[in-house]
Design a protein around this motif. Structure first.
Motif, PDB file in Angstrom:
ATOM      1  N   ILE A  59      47.528  57.015-100.569  1.00 52.64           N
ATOM      2  CA  ILE A  59      46.277  57.150-101.740  1.00 52.64           C
ATOM      3  C   ILE A  59      46.700  55.725-102.557  1.00 52.64           C
ATOM      4  N   GLY A  60      45.739  54.966-102.665  1.00 46.12           N
ATOM      5  CA  GLY A  60      45.798  53.740-103.709  1.00 46.12           C
ATOM      6  C   GLY A  60      45.457  53.678-104.862  1.00 46.12           C
ATOM      7  N   CYS A  61      46.309  53.577-105.933  1.00 46.22           N
ATOM      8  CA  CYS A  61      45.784  53.692-107.479  1.00 46.22           C
ATOM      9  C   CYS A  61      46.276  52.126-108.104  1.00 46.22           C
ATOM     10  N   VAL A  62      45.760  51.218-107.467  1.00 45.05           N
ATOM     11  CA  VAL A  62      46.227  49.890-107.864  1.00 45.05           C
ATOM     12  C   VAL A  62      44.824  48.968-108.086  1.00 45.05           C
ATOM     13  N   ASP A  63      45.245  48.172-109.125  1.00 44.93           N
ATOM     14  CA  ASP A  63      44.021  47.265-109.629  1.00 44.93           C
ATOM     15  C   ASP A  63      43.831  46.366-108.678  1.00 44.93           C
ATOM     16  N   SER A  64      45.040  45.655-108.288  1.00 50.81           N
ATOM     17  CA  SER A  64      45.070  44.213-107.734  1.00 50.81           C
ATOM     18  C   SER A  64      44.383  44.200-106.260  1.00 50.81           C
ATOM     19  N   VAL A  65      43.398  43.222-105.809  1.00 54.07           N
ATOM     20  CA  VAL A  65      42.814  43.504-104.780  1.00 54.07           C
ATOM     21  C   VAL A  65      43.842  43.010-103.510  1.00 54.07           C
ATOM     22  N   ASP A  66      44.722  42.196-103.812  1.00 60.47           N
ATOM     23  CA  ASP A  66      45.569  42.008-102.551  1.00 60.47           C
ATOM     24  C   ASP A  66      46.708  43.311-102.288  1.00 60.47           C
ATOM     25  N   GLY A  67      46.879  44.018-103.353  1.00 62.25           N
ATOM     26  CA  GLY A  67      47.838  45.422-103.335  1.00 62.25           C
ATOM     27  C   GLY A  67      46.750  46.216-102.206  1.00 62.25           C
ATOM     28  N   ARG A  68      45.538  46.310-102.690  1.00 70.10           N
ATOM     29  CA  ARG A  68      44.379  47.353-102.065  1.00 70.10           C
ATOM     30  C   ARG A  68      44.299  46.869-100.565  1.00 70.10           C
ATOM     31  N   ASP A  69      44.261  45.565-100.317  1.00 69.66           N
ATOM     32  CA  ASP A  69      44.002  44.792 -98.932  1.00 69.66           C
ATOM     33  C   ASP A  69      45.141  45.114 -98.294  1.00 69.66           C
ATOM     34  N   LEU A  70      46.474  45.056 -98.654  1.00 68.12           N
ATOM     35  CA  LEU A  70      47.439  45.451 -98.038  1.00 68.12           C
ATOM     36  C   LEU A  70      47.926  46.652 -97.504  1.00 68.12           C
ATOM     37  N   ILE A  71      47.237  47.594 -98.242  1.00 68.68           N
ATOM     38  CA  ILE A  71      47.155  49.237 -97.916  1.00 68.68           C
ATOM     39  C   ILE A  71      46.146  49.292 -96.976  1.00 68.68           C
ATOM     40  N   ILE A 130      37.155  45.472 -97.964  1.00 70.12           N
ATOM     41  CA  ILE A 130      36.456  44.050 -97.928  1.00 70.12           C
ATOM     42  C   ILE A 130      35.188  44.226 -97.127  1.00 70.12           C
ATOM     43  N   SER A 131      34.834  44.904 -96.061  1.00 71.23           N
ATOM     44  CA  SER A 131      33.454  44.901 -95.356  1.00 71.23           C
ATOM     45  C   SER A 131      32.421  45.903 -96.177  1.00 71.23           C
ATOM     46  N   ARG A 132      33.280  46.664 -97.332  1.00 67.16           N
ATOM     47  CA  ARG A 132      32.321  47.380 -98.309  1.00 67.16           C
ATOM     48  C   ARG A 132      32.046  46.514 -99.517  1.00 67.16           C
ATOM     49  N   GLY A 133      32.426  45.187 -99.644  1.00 66.35           N
ATOM     50  CA  GLY A 133      32.263  44.279-100.681  1.00 66.35           C
ATOM     51  C   GLY A 133      32.938  44.441-102.024  1.00 66.35           C
ATOM     52  N   LEU A 134      34.231  45.245-101.725  1.00 65.44           N
ATOM     53  CA  LEU A 134      34.973  45.752-103.047  1.00 65.44           C
ATOM     54  C   LEU A 134      35.494  44.247-103.652  1.00 65.44           C
ATOM     55  N   TYR A 135      35.707  43.379-102.616  1.00 66.05           N
ATOM     56  CA  TYR A 135      36.225  42.065-103.033  1.00 66.05           C
ATOM     57  C   TYR A 135      35.989  41.028-101.865  1.00 66.05           C
ATOM     58  N   ASP A 136      36.401  39.839-102.083  1.00 65.75           N
ATOM     59  CA  ASP A 136      36.209  38.889-100.738  1.00 65.75           C
ATOM     60  C   ASP A 136      37.588  37.976-100.767  1.00 65.75           C
ATOM     61  N   ALA A 137      37.202  36.876 -99.805  1.00 61.02           N
ATOM     62  CA  ALA A 137      38.487  36.144 -99.681  1.00 61.02           C
ATOM     63  C   ALA A 137      38.905  35.408-100.846  1.00 61.02           C
ATOM     64  N   GLU A 138      37.870  34.865-101.735  1.00 58.81           N
ATOM     65  CA  GLU A 138      38.193  34.301-102.868  1.00 58.81           C
ATOM     66  C   GLU A 138      39.016  35.074-103.821  1.00 58.81           C
ATOM     67  N   ASP A 139      38.720  36.345-103.938  1.00 63.02           N
ATOM     68  CA  ASP A 139      39.384  37.301-104.874  1.00 63.02           C
ATOM     69  C   ASP A 139      40.729  37.579-104.183  1.00 63.02           C
ATOM     70  N   LEU A 140      40.970  37.427-103.030  1.00 62.52           N
ATOM     71  CA  LEU A 140      42.232  37.657-102.504  1.00 62.52           C
ATOM     72  C   LEU A 140      43.046  36.376-102.669  1.00 62.52           C
TER      73      LEU A 140
END
Length: 465
Positions: free
Chosen positions: A289-301, A345-355
């Motif tokens: 369960i991810g409760c983080v704001d950072s997109v790199d943290g979410r991408d790692l999970i 990322i495929s759902r569009g929550l963030y992109d490569a530039e955000d990461l």
């Protein structure tokens, strides 16, 4: 040592359809598996499946004989990468044990498998019953076998079959949960290991609810210390904790142990990107369960979920305010991620530039404003308003969604709720079905790869030992 098997929902459905074509005869499939090789746990993680054609088998109601030519490519990969071979066949009559014919067949097969592969790591054999339940065993080079202790399916529903002798939680504590969801769901929760990344305004009420639902094991990850500004929303924190600068995870662990409800706790006051021991502890979990704001943290999970076949609930909240009492938007979204299908990322929550931006902020926080000023990188919002009532509502919805995955109770099937958005400003609820979301074409090739020379094949983690 605990031996476990994890299968994505995609592979599980594929295998079940093949093993039970409706003719009441045994059938067989073979899987190539990545591994999680831990100190006290060894998981087989299904990466690829070969369905042995019916016309290449001699099939009856209580045995199946098949040609092994089709699995030679799997054996070659297993030998090259230290992967595991898993045989899985059906017992259409429902016999809940390995027969003597199964014993003879497995001995011949795994004698050959160990002839192809080097090393002492185990390979596996399992049986699927007509109701979809699986049990199994692992074999070692001396052809001795041990039972699989736990088998997990990460699909539209979360299925866990635990064959360990560990006792369930204290029944009287869980009585009301049992009345609502039944003894089987209570036992499942009491033997589950759940990782929560982010233990602040959303994470702390998630943790509180999981403990009171008698979840057996929790892994808590958050590098931050309690501050006065956190006291408006982090459960079980006190002014004294902020004044002493205590880590959030330590405060929460202390509170949970004082509850005395039997939940085991492991905590990491670490950034998820900076500690391999923390990452591997999360890889051993049954649910993330991810409760983080950072997109790199979410991408790692999301990568952890894919490589180690772990269902992942991501909770995101957006509260836009002008700082003087004007609120323009309050929206929360729960994304349920299952390996091999759509991703954040495929759902569009963030992109490569955000990461890229998030990674630079994590590594160079002091230089980051200058990079933004000179337009080298996108800006990111690192300080957002937060209100306990909003956090707790989304936390509760996420926990209820977890319950719906292990014990479906909604009118619509669980697959209809891959993404659930609650817009408080507009007064609406929107949900998206998994089959309407884009599959992540990159991550689908990473399903079940497990342990790698570089953790998750991410270069930024290559320095971790």
């Amino acid at each position: 040592m605990q031996y476990q098997l994890s299968i994505s929902g995609i592979h599980y459905d594929q295998i079940r359809k093949h093993l039970f074509p409706g003719d009441h005869l045994e059938a067989v499939a073979v899987a190539l598996c990545g591994r999680l090789a831990g100190k006290g746990i060894h998981k087989l993680l299904v990466n690829d499946v070969v369905l042995i054609p019916y016309d290449e088998c001699e099939r009856s109601a209580d045995f199946v004989v098949w040609k092994t030519d089709r699995i030679i490519p799997l054996l070659e990969k297993a030998a090259k990468h230290n992967y595991a071979i898993l045989k899985i066949h059906s017992h259409p009559g429902g016999y809940e044990a390995f027969s003597s014919l199964d014993d003879d067949s497995d001995t011949r097969l795994f004698s050959s498998v160990f002839g192809w592969t080097d090393g002492d790591y185990p390979h596996g054999s399992s049986i699927m019953l007509p109701d979809g339940r699986i049990f199994g065993r692992v074999f070692f080079p001396n052809l001795k076998a041990e039972a699989l202790n736990k088998i997990c399916i990460a699909g539209d529903t979360i299925q866990v079959w635990d064959y360990s002798t560990k006792a369930s939680g204290e029944a009287e504590i869980g009585r009301r949960t049992i009345q609502a969801f039944g003894e089987a769901t209570y036992r499942l929760l009491s033997k589950c290991k759940v990782g929560i990344i982010g233990c602040s305004g959303t994470g702390s009420p998630v943790i509180e609810q999981l403990v009171r639902l008698s979840v057996g094991n929790l892994v808590l990850v958050d590098p931050d210390k309690v501050e006065l500004k956190n006291l408006n929303r982090i459960l079980n924190t006190k002014r004294a904790d902020a004044e002493k600068g205590r880590h959030k995870v330590d405060v929460l662990k202390e509170a949970i142990l004082e509850f005395g409800l039997g939940t085991d706790i492991e905590v990491f006051a670490k950034n998820i990107y900076e500690d391999l021991t923390c990452q591997r502890a999360l890889a051993e979990c049954d649910i993330l369960i991810g409760c983080v704001d950072s997109v790199d943290g979410r991408d790692l999970i999301n990568h952890l979920s894919t490589y180690y076949l772990i269902p992942y609930f991501d909770i995101g909240i957006k509260l836009e305010a002008n700082g003087t009492g004007g609120v323009s938007k309050i929206v929360g979204t729960i994304n349920y991620i299952q390996p091999g299908k759509s991703s954040l990322i495929s759902r569009g929550l963030y992109d490569a530039e955000d990461l890229k931006a998030a990674g630079l902020f994590r590594m160079y926080p002091e230089q980051f404003p200058e990079l933004v000023k000179n337009s080298y990188i996108k800006n990111i919002n690192v300080s957002r308003p937060a209100v306990i009532s909003v956090n707790m509502m989304l936390a509760s919805y996420a926990v209820n969604e977890l319950l719906n995955r292990v014990h479906p109770y909604k009118v619509d099937p669980p697959g209809e709720f891959a993404q659930s958005t609650i817009d408080l400003t507009e007064g609406c609820f929107i949900h998206q079905a998994e089959d309407r979301l884009d599959i992540d074409a990159f991550l689908i090739s990473k399903v079940g790869l497990g342990d790698r020379k570089i953790f998750l094949d991410l270069v930024e983690l290559s320095h971790l030992k």
